[in-house]
Design an enzyme around this catalytic site. Structure first.
Site, PDB file in Angstrom:
ATOM      1  N   CYS A  78       0.833  -1.207   0.000  1.00 11.35           N
ATOM      2  CA  CYS A  78       0.000   0.000   0.000  1.00 11.35           C
ATOM      3  C   CYS A  78       0.871   1.262   0.000  1.00 11.35           C
ATOM      4  O   CYS A  78       1.480   1.586  -1.009  1.00 11.35           O
ATOM      5  CB  CYS A  78      -0.985  -0.054   1.172  1.00 11.35           C
ATOM      6  N   HIS A 170      -3.114  -5.444   1.563  1.00 11.38           N
ATOM      7  CA  HIS A 170      -2.457  -5.683   2.856  1.00 11.38           C
ATOM      8  C   HIS A 170      -2.480  -7.172   3.249  1.00 11.38           C
ATOM      9  O   HIS A 170      -3.340  -7.582   4.027  1.00 11.38           O
ATOM     10  CB  HIS A 170      -3.188  -4.901   3.961  1.00 11.38           C
ATOM     11  N   GLU A 172      -0.705  -8.558   5.354  1.00  7.67           N
ATOM     12  CA  GLU A 172      -0.460  -8.644   6.803  1.00  7.67           C
ATOM     13  C   GLU A 172      -1.743  -8.558   7.619  1.00  7.67           C
ATOM     14  O   GLU A 172      -1.740  -8.863   8.813  1.00  7.67           O
ATOM     15  CB  GLU A 172       0.533  -7.554   7.239  1.00  7.67           C
TER      16      GLU A 172
END
Length: 193
Positions: A78, A170, A172
């Protein structure tokens, strides 16, 4: 293997947790000294303008840019993708400027434009991967040498060039560790070159 996570602002804690879950030692990077002894670096999501300013304030911008240009594997998620891009749509200067891509900031709108979808990305995994987009950028265009890994609705959202990986989304923030494992594989391949 030690993977640094740029920890000036943004989702660095989430990446550290992901690295721990796949058995990789993560190291928070907050200064030039922290850039020593790492095998790769993750630039997390967050506010690209704030992170770019902090890289300058902490005198890290040129050092980090040079390390990546000289082969340090880097992955930007991002805002991290914006930091790595050579061109940012509508702006006349880049941050680190190391990847031959032109990115559009907040391409999917503000917070309300956030969404998730699932996609199989053959280079990364044979299984569908959840892609979480939060005020995400996308890549307007790529130059020679950039491999497009994934598109969503005709927009480029993941790409790779030599030692650099970028994602608009994302990984994560999901339970899937395929992208983190892929980045580890990139680092191992880089070491064997």
């Amino acid at each position: 293997m030690i993977i640094g996570v740029l920890a000036l602002q943004g989702a660095f804690r989430e990446h550290m947790k992901c690295l721990k879950k796949i058995g990789i030692h993560g190291k928070l990077v907050k200064s030039n000294k922290d850039l020593e002894g790492i095998d790769g670096i993750i630039l997390p999501g967050g506010e690209s303008t704030a992170m770019g300013k902090l890289l300058v304030d902490f005198n890290m911008k040129e050092n980090l840019s040079n390390k990546i240009k000289n082969g340090l594997p880097a992955w930007g998620t991002c805002a991290g993708m914006i930091l790595l891009a050579k061109k940012i749509d509508g702006e006349n200067k880049a941050h680190l400027g190391v990847m031959d891509i032109d990115v559009k900031r907040n391409a999917y709108g503000r917070q309300l434009g956030s969404f998730s979808t699932e996609k199989i990305i053959p280079e990364i995994s044979d299984e569908p991967i959840e892609l979480v987009f939060i005020r995400a950028p996308y890549i307007n265009s790529v130059n020679n040498g950039v491999d497009i890994l994934c598109e969503v609705d005709g927009n480029i959202v993941a790409a790779k060039q030599r030692n650099i990986l970028v994602t608009s989304f994302h990984p994560e923030l999901t339970e899937n560790r395929a992208f983190h494992r892929y980045f580890v594989k990139m680092i191992k391949n880089n070491k064997s070159v």
